[in-house]
Design a protein around this motif. Structure first.
Motif, PDB file in Angstrom:
ATOM      1  N   VAL A   1       0.859  -1.185   0.000  1.00  0.00           N
ATOM      2  CA  VAL A   1       0.000   0.000   0.000  1.00  0.00           C
ATOM      3  C   VAL A   1       0.893   1.232   0.000  1.00  0.00           C
ATOM      4  O   VAL A   1       1.831   1.329   0.807  1.00  0.00           O
ATOM      5  CB  VAL A   1      -0.925   0.040   1.230  1.00  0.00           C
ATOM      6  CG1 VAL A   1      -1.774   1.308   1.222  1.00  0.00           C
ATOM      7  CG2 VAL A   1      -1.819  -1.188   1.279  1.00  0.00           C
ATOM      8  N   GLY A   2       0.620   2.149  -0.903  1.00  0.00           N
ATOM      9  CA  GLY A   2       1.452   3.339  -0.957  1.00  0.00           C
ATOM     10  C   GLY A   2       1.003   4.310  -2.019  1.00  0.00           C
ATOM     11  O   GLY A   2      -0.202   4.494  -2.244  1.00  0.00           O
TER      12      GLY A   2
ATOM     13  N   PHE B   1      -2.729   7.012  -5.355  1.00  0.00           N
ATOM     14  CA  PHE B   1      -2.778   5.827  -4.497  1.00  0.00           C
ATOM     15  C   PHE B   1      -2.384   4.583  -5.286  1.00  0.00           C
ATOM     16  O   PHE B   1      -2.769   4.421  -6.455  1.00  0.00           O
ATOM     17  CB  PHE B   1      -4.192   5.664  -3.935  1.00  0.00           C
ATOM     18  CG  PHE B   1      -4.351   4.479  -3.024  1.00  0.00           C
ATOM     19  CD1 PHE B   1      -3.683   4.410  -1.820  1.00  0.00           C
ATOM     20  CD2 PHE B   1      -5.183   3.426  -3.394  1.00  0.00           C
ATOM     21  CE1 PHE B   1      -3.833   3.316  -0.980  1.00  0.00           C
ATOM     22  CE2 PHE B   1      -5.345   2.328  -2.567  1.00  0.00           C
ATOM     23  CZ  PHE B   1      -4.663   2.272  -1.351  1.00  0.00           C
ATOM     24  N   ALA B   2      -1.602   3.709  -4.661  1.00  0.00           N
ATOM     25  CA  ALA B   2      -1.177   2.456  -5.290  1.00  0.00           C
ATOM     26  C   ALA B   2      -1.373   1.316  -4.294  1.00  0.00           C
ATOM     27  O   ALA B   2      -1.138   1.486  -3.095  1.00  0.00           O
ATOM     28  CB  ALA B   2       0.285   2.530  -5.714  1.00  0.00           C
ATOM     29  N   PHE B   3      -1.794   0.157  -4.796  1.00  0.00           N
ATOM     30  CA  PHE B   3      -1.958  -0.995  -3.909  1.00  0.00           C
ATOM     31  C   PHE B   3      -1.763  -2.271  -4.722  1.00  0.00           C
ATOM     32  O   PHE B   3      -1.866  -2.278  -5.955  1.00  0.00           O
ATOM     33  CB  PHE B   3      -3.340  -0.994  -3.249  1.00  0.00           C
ATOM     34  CG  PHE B   3      -4.481  -1.204  -4.204  1.00  0.00           C
ATOM     35  CD1 PHE B   3      -4.995  -2.468  -4.441  1.00  0.00           C
ATOM     36  CD2 PHE B   3      -5.050  -0.130  -4.876  1.00  0.00           C
ATOM     37  CE1 PHE B   3      -6.050  -2.668  -5.325  1.00  0.00           C
ATOM     38  CE2 PHE B   3      -6.097  -0.312  -5.759  1.00  0.00           C
ATOM     39  CZ  PHE B   3      -6.595  -1.584  -5.988  1.00  0.00           C
ATOM     40  N   GLY B   4      -1.484  -3.359  -4.012  1.00  0.00           N
ATOM     41  CA  GLY B   4      -1.293  -4.630  -4.695  1.00  0.00           C
ATOM     42  C   GLY B   4      -0.914  -5.738  -3.737  1.00  0.00           C
ATOM     43  O   GLY B   4      -1.076  -5.622  -2.522  1.00  0.00           O
ATOM     44  N   GLY B   5      -0.386  -6.824  -4.298  1.00  0.00           N
ATOM     45  CA  GLY B   5       0.003  -7.981  -3.523  1.00  0.00           C
ATOM     46  C   GLY B   5       1.470  -8.307  -3.731  1.00  0.00           C
ATOM     47  O   GLY B   5       2.062  -7.948  -4.757  1.00  0.00           O
TER      48      GLY B   5
ATOM     49  N   THR C   1       6.117   3.935  -4.119  1.00  0.00           N
ATOM     50  CA  THR C   1       6.691   4.111  -2.779  1.00  0.00           C
ATOM     51  C   THR C   1       5.627   3.720  -1.763  1.00  0.00           C
ATOM     52  O   THR C   1       4.487   4.196  -1.845  1.00  0.00           O
ATOM     53  CB  THR C   1       7.091   5.578  -2.539  1.00  0.00           C
ATOM     54  OG1 THR C   1       7.937   6.018  -3.600  1.00  0.00           O
ATOM     55  CG2 THR C   1       7.825   5.724  -1.215  1.00  0.00           C
ATOM     56  N   GLY C   2       5.971   2.839  -0.818  1.00  0.00           N
ATOM     57  CA  GLY C   2       4.948   2.448   0.132  1.00  0.00           C
ATOM     58  C   GLY C   2       5.393   1.440   1.170  1.00  0.00           C
ATOM     59  O   GLY C   2       6.590   1.199   1.376  1.00  0.00           O
ATOM     60  N   ILE C   3       4.411   0.826   1.789  1.00  0.00           N
ATOM     61  CA  ILE C   3       4.607  -0.114   2.895  1.00  0.00           C
ATOM     62  C   ILE C   3       4.161  -1.505   2.471  1.00  0.00           C
ATOM     63  O   ILE C   3       3.148  -1.661   1.783  1.00  0.00           O
ATOM     64  CB  ILE C   3       3.808   0.346   4.132  1.00  0.00           C
ATOM     65  CG1 ILE C   3       4.363   1.668   4.665  1.00  0.00           C
ATOM     66  CG2 ILE C   3       3.833  -0.711   5.233  1.00  0.00           C
ATOM     67  CD1 ILE C   3       3.516   2.287   5.754  1.00  0.00           C
ATOM     68  N   THR C   4       4.923  -2.515   2.868  1.00  0.00           N
ATOM     69  CA  THR C   4       4.530  -3.904   2.665  1.00  0.00           C
ATOM     70  C   THR C   4       4.201  -4.519   4.014  1.00  0.00           C
ATOM     71  O   THR C   4       4.895  -4.282   5.015  1.00  0.00           O
ATOM     72  CB  THR C   4       5.645  -4.721   1.990  1.00  0.00           C
ATOM     73  OG1 THR C   4       6.820  -4.713   2.818  1.00  0.00           O
ATOM     74  CG2 THR C   4       5.981  -4.141   0.626  1.00  0.00           C
ATOM     75  N   LEU C   5       3.156  -5.316   4.048  1.00  0.00           N
ATOM     76  CA  LEU C   5       2.759  -6.067   5.248  1.00  0.00           C
ATOM     77  C   LEU C   5       2.616  -7.521   4.834  1.00  0.00           C
ATOM     78  O   LEU C   5       1.776  -7.845   3.991  1.00  0.00           O
ATOM     79  CB  LEU C   5       1.435  -5.536   5.810  1.00  0.00           C
ATOM     80  CG  LEU C   5       0.945  -6.192   7.108  1.00  0.00           C
ATOM     81  CD1 LEU C   5       1.879  -5.855   8.263  1.00  0.00           C
ATOM     82  CD2 LEU C   5      -0.487  -5.745   7.425  1.00  0.00           C
ATOM     83  N   VAL C   6       3.457  -8.399   5.396  1.00  0.00           N
ATOM     84  CA  VAL C   6       3.485  -9.795   4.954  1.00  0.00           C
ATOM     85  C   VAL C   6       3.286 -10.745   6.133  1.00  0.00           C
ATOM     86  O   VAL C   6       3.604 -10.416   7.280  1.00  0.00           O
ATOM     87  CB  VAL C   6       4.814 -10.132   4.244  1.00  0.00           C
ATOM     88  CG1 VAL C   6       4.976  -9.301   2.986  1.00  0.00           C
ATOM     89  CG2 VAL C   6       6.006  -9.941   5.173  1.00  0.00           C
ATOM     90  N   PHE C   7       2.768 -11.926   5.806  1.00  0.00           N
ATOM     91  CA  PHE C   7       2.554 -12.984   6.786  1.00  0.00           C
ATOM     92  C   PHE C   7       3.363 -14.202   6.357  1.00  0.00           C
ATOM     93  O   PHE C   7       3.280 -14.641   5.209  1.00  0.00           O
ATOM     94  CB  PHE C   7       1.068 -13.329   6.877  1.00  0.00           C
ATOM     95  CG  PHE C   7       0.210 -12.165   7.292  1.00  0.00           C
ATOM     96  CD1 PHE C   7      -0.092 -11.945   8.623  1.00  0.00           C
ATOM     97  CD2 PHE C   7      -0.279 -11.261   6.345  1.00  0.00           C
ATOM     98  CE1 PHE C   7      -0.872 -10.869   9.016  1.00  0.00           C
ATOM     99  CE2 PHE C   7      -1.054 -10.180   6.717  1.00  0.00           C
ATOM    100  CZ  PHE C   7      -1.349  -9.983   8.070  1.00  0.00           C
ATOM    101  N   ALA C   8       4.155 -14.745   7.270  1.00  0.00           N
ATOM    102  CA  ALA C   8       5.022 -15.876   6.961  1.00  0.00           C
ATOM    103  C   ALA C   8       4.275 -17.189   7.149  1.00  0.00           C
ATOM    104  O   ALA C   8       3.445 -17.328   8.043  1.00  0.00           O
ATOM    105  CB  ALA C   8       6.258 -15.846   7.851  1.00  0.00           C
ATOM    106  N   PHE C   9       4.587 -18.163   6.286  1.00  0.00           N
ATOM    107  CA  PHE C   9       4.008 -19.493   6.421  1.00  0.00           C
ATOM    108  C   PHE C   9       4.947 -20.503   5.788  1.00  0.00           C
ATOM    109  O   PHE C   9       5.807 -20.159   4.984  1.00  0.00           O
ATOM    110  CB  PHE C   9       2.618 -19.558   5.772  1.00  0.00           C
ATOM    111  CG  PHE C   9       2.622 -19.298   4.287  1.00  0.00           C
ATOM    112  CD1 PHE C   9       2.645 -20.348   3.383  1.00  0.00           C
ATOM    113  CD2 PHE C   9       2.593 -17.998   3.797  1.00  0.00           C
ATOM    114  CE1 PHE C   9       2.629 -20.109   2.012  1.00  0.00           C
ATOM    115  CE2 PHE C   9       2.584 -17.741   2.428  1.00  0.00           C
ATOM    116  CZ  PHE C   9       2.599 -18.808   1.545  1.00  0.00           C
ATOM    117  N   GLY C  10       4.771 -21.789   6.149  1.00  0.00           N
ATOM    118  CA  GLY C  10       5.621 -22.860   5.628  1.00  0.00           C
ATOM    119  C   GLY C  10       6.822 -23.084   6.519  1.00  0.00           C
ATOM    120  O   GLY C  10       7.345 -22.159   7.146  1.00  0.00           O
TER     121      GLY C  10
END
Length: 219
Positions: free
Chosen positions: A29-30, A49-53, A201-210
């Protein structure tokens, strides 16, 4: 017999590293800004505004394979620049872009969200991708893009990471602003040798798995 056992162990180790490494998936998000023939000349000046995965495969403490999808509107307006010629010319445009890219991320420090003391690092990345955007005739087209940039990431909570990054995109063409060079319109004054860029330009929020694979080096 021992040789066969070693081969089997290496096989499962390699298989584990391919299919069972620590993964991270989340959101970006950024903001975005355009760098080209129209509007401001700032390298980093988010105005849309920009957003994605984002997905990362942490194959080694020092590097990861990453894939991103980002959507944003981009725009430029000569009225907002300090350049006197552009302000007098008074051109503007607006477009929307969809970008899909894959590349590699290098961690300056060893990184692992699950290991104390190794949960934060500055990093840099380089990718190759494709971008889809609108054209002057109200159609859409695809173009190659080469994202590269840098950031910093750290642990936010158990299994959750947060980061800040800025990435520049070179597009190999000069039509994302809908004003390609035209000899029949000399007053427009678009530079045919200046291909378009855009920046996220922005922030990443990630969740770890595996679970971790077979990396056996020391932390």
């Amino acid at each position: 017999m021992m040789k066969k056992i070693v081969i089997v162990i290496l096989f499962f180790c390699f298989s584990g590293s391919v299919f069972s490494q620590v993964n991270e998936a989340g959101i970006f998000v950024g903001g975005s800004n355009y760098i080209g023939d129209i509007g401001r000349t700032n390298f980093i000046y988010p105005n849309s505004f920009a957003f994605g995965g984002i997905y990362k495969w942490n194959m080694h403490p020092h590097y990861s394979i990453r894939a991103t999808y980002i959507y944003s509107k981009i725009s430029g307006n000569d009225a907002e620049t300090n350049n006197s010629f552009r302000k007098y010319r008074d051109l503007s445009f607006s477009n929307d872009i969809h970008e899909l890219a894959v590349g590699i991320e290098y961690h300056f420090f060893k990184y692992n969200l699950d290991k104390t003391g190794y949960t934060k690092t500055p990093y840099m990345f380089v990718e190759a991708g494709t971008v889809n955007y609108g054209t002057l005739d109200n159609g859409r087209t695809f173009n190659f893009t080469m994202p590269f940039g840098a950031g910093f990431k750290t642990k936010l909570a158990p299994g959750v990471g947060i980061g800040f990054e800025a990435g520049f995109r070179y597009t190999f063409k000069d039509d994302i602003d809908s004003y390609p060079f035209d000899l029949d319109s000399p007053n427009v004054q678009i530079n045919p040798n200046n291909n378009d860029w855009y920046v996220f330009t922005g922030i990443t929020l990630v969740f770890a798995f595996g679970r971790e694979g077979c990396y056996t080096g020391s932390f």
